[in-house]
Design an enzyme around this catalytic site. Sequence first.
Site, PDB file in Angstrom:
ATOM      1  N   GLU A  41       0.834  -1.208   0.000  1.00  0.00           N
ATOM      2  CA  GLU A  41       0.000   0.000   0.000  1.00  0.00           C
ATOM      3  C   GLU A  41       0.864   1.251   0.000  1.00  0.00           C
ATOM      4  O   GLU A  41       1.802   1.377   0.796  1.00  0.00           O
ATOM      5  CB  GLU A  41      -0.897  -0.012   1.239  1.00  0.00           C
ATOM      6  N   THR A  43       2.958   2.028  -2.138  1.00  0.00           N
ATOM      7  CA  THR A  43       4.272   1.732  -2.720  1.00  0.00           C
ATOM      8  C   THR A  43       4.286   1.958  -4.223  1.00  0.00           C
ATOM      9  O   THR A  43       5.360   2.114  -4.810  1.00  0.00           O
ATOM     10  CB  THR A  43       4.667   0.271  -2.441  1.00  0.00           C
ATOM     11  N   ASP A  44       3.107   1.985  -4.864  1.00  0.00           N
ATOM     12  CA  ASP A  44       3.104   2.052  -6.332  1.00  0.00           C
ATOM     13  C   ASP A  44       3.668   3.361  -6.847  1.00  0.00           C
ATOM     14  O   ASP A  44       4.506   3.372  -7.752  1.00  0.00           O
ATOM     15  CB  ASP A  44       1.715   1.767  -6.904  1.00  0.00           C
ATOM     16  N   GLY A 130     -12.539   2.251  -1.838  1.00  0.00           N
ATOM     17  CA  GLY A 130     -11.158   1.829  -1.969  1.00  0.00           C
ATOM     18  C   GLY A 130     -10.992   0.589  -2.822  1.00  0.00           C
ATOM     19  O   GLY A 130      -9.943  -0.058  -2.785  1.00  0.00           O
ATOM     20  N   LEU A 131     -12.011   0.226  -3.615  1.00  0.00           N
ATOM     21  CA  LEU A 131     -11.960  -0.944  -4.487  1.00  0.00           C
ATOM     22  C   LEU A 131     -11.799  -0.545  -5.953  1.00  0.00           C
ATOM     23  O   LEU A 131     -12.067  -1.323  -6.854  1.00  0.00           O
ATOM     24  CB  LEU A 131     -13.214  -1.801  -4.295  1.00  0.00           C
ATOM     25  N   SER A 132     -11.354   0.686  -6.167  1.00  0.00           N
ATOM     26  CA  SER A 132     -10.993   1.178  -7.500  1.00  0.00           C
ATOM     27  C   SER A 132     -12.160   1.314  -8.453  1.00  0.00           C
ATOM     28  O   SER A 132     -12.109   0.917  -9.613  1.00  0.00           O
ATOM     29  CB  SER A 132      -9.899   0.295  -8.133  1.00  0.00           C
ATOM     30  N   SER A 133     -13.237   1.922  -7.960  1.00  0.00           N
ATOM     31  CA  SER A 133     -14.352   2.228  -8.855  1.00  0.00           C
ATOM     32  C   SER A 133     -13.907   3.192  -9.953  1.00  0.00           C
ATOM     33  O   SER A 133     -14.391   3.105 -11.092  1.00  0.00           O
ATOM     34  CB  SER A 133     -15.517   2.824  -8.065  1.00  0.00           C
ATOM     35  N   ASP A 178      -4.040   0.393  -9.733  1.00  0.00           N
ATOM     36  CA  ASP A 178      -5.474   0.167  -9.916  1.00  0.00           C
ATOM     37  C   ASP A 178      -5.809  -0.128 -11.370  1.00  0.00           C
ATOM     38  O   ASP A 178      -6.539  -1.079 -11.677  1.00  0.00           O
ATOM     39  CB  ASP A 178      -6.263   1.378  -9.434  1.00  0.00           C
ATOM     40  N   TYR A 227      -3.980  12.284   0.514  1.00  0.00           N
ATOM     41  CA  TYR A 227      -3.249  11.370  -0.376  1.00  0.00           C
ATOM     42  C   TYR A 227      -2.112  12.095  -1.100  1.00  0.00           C
ATOM     43  O   TYR A 227      -0.954  11.657  -1.081  1.00  0.00           O
ATOM     44  CB  TYR A 227      -4.233  10.764  -1.374  1.00  0.00           C
TER      45      TYR A 227
END
Length: 350
Positions: A41, A43-44, A130-133, A178, A227
């Site tokens: 998390e 890290t991308d 947080g599920l990348s909608s 994502d 963020y």
Amino acid sequence: MHGGRAERLRHELAAREPAATAAGADVRMVRAPGRVNLIGEHTDYNLGFVMPAAITLETWIAAVALAEPVVRLTSLENTETREFALPDPGPRQGEWIDYPAGVAWALGQLGVPLRGVAGVIDSTIPLGSGLSSSAALELAAAWTLSAASPPPLAPMELARAAQRGENVYVGVNCGLMDQFASVFGRAGEALLLDCRSLEHRSVALPAGHVLVALDTRSPHRLEASQYNARRAQCEAAVAALAACQPGVHSLRDVDEPGLDRLAQLVDEETLRRCTHVVRENERVLATLAALESGDLEQLGRLFAESHASLRDLYEVSSPELDALVAIAVSVPGVVGARMTGAGFGGCTVN
């Protein structure tokens, strides 16, 4: 299941768009999945490692081509209709339509031929979970708006175009994870992605176990969250360390001795952020080893360490997330639990 949803979307589209009922109307139906991140998390965007998996929650778009260069989309969730022009969508509107508009802008920058469309959007991904909608909407939009089907880009380039639309047009400095997961996800597998080289591989999930995402119903808004501030802290730390240690280009290049050097260069809060990222990268690779060896006890420990680090060092957890993790790990049969996604609300992965 897909057949029933497709027929419902055709009906909804026909009820709103006369072009969809014309003789010989070609309705293009596309879907893109959301994702859950097992570990890795924040890290991308620091060019580290991530391990996402696509999920069965998904976003659908049904659309017909229009003769005029305009994109008109209706969200079935709130029945709102929004539109933008092609090839220039104009300034962002501060609404959900910005994500398809950002994709149109990014594809246009790459010279991808686009088409005007009228369409309806349906999604089973809870907004702000947080599920990348947003990534699912972006990838579904890319397939919808491209004049050619599939879009004339390699899968990784398509993911990067969607990311660029979100970064530059929408204004969220997200990493690639994502969009990558939505493009490359397969049933029964997680994905290991090196965000620096973009090398990736599939990782089999443990037999006899399932992934469960639990929604706190405490949504986050990345544009209004901290963020971007977290990302800025990481970039500032890299700049400070690179000034005295050539070869450091991202936190991916920092090890434990590097953290000791950073302690002399940055404030305590920034050091905590960097400590999380450096050790989270190590945890991703340790999770890969645990999955491949079937060491589920170690997997649970790594999930616990990751959640504690996100809570205490990166400070992106919430009381609701912490409570769900505590409840889950007390349930027999649960291997591990942690928050997933950017944080400040959203879901846990179990």
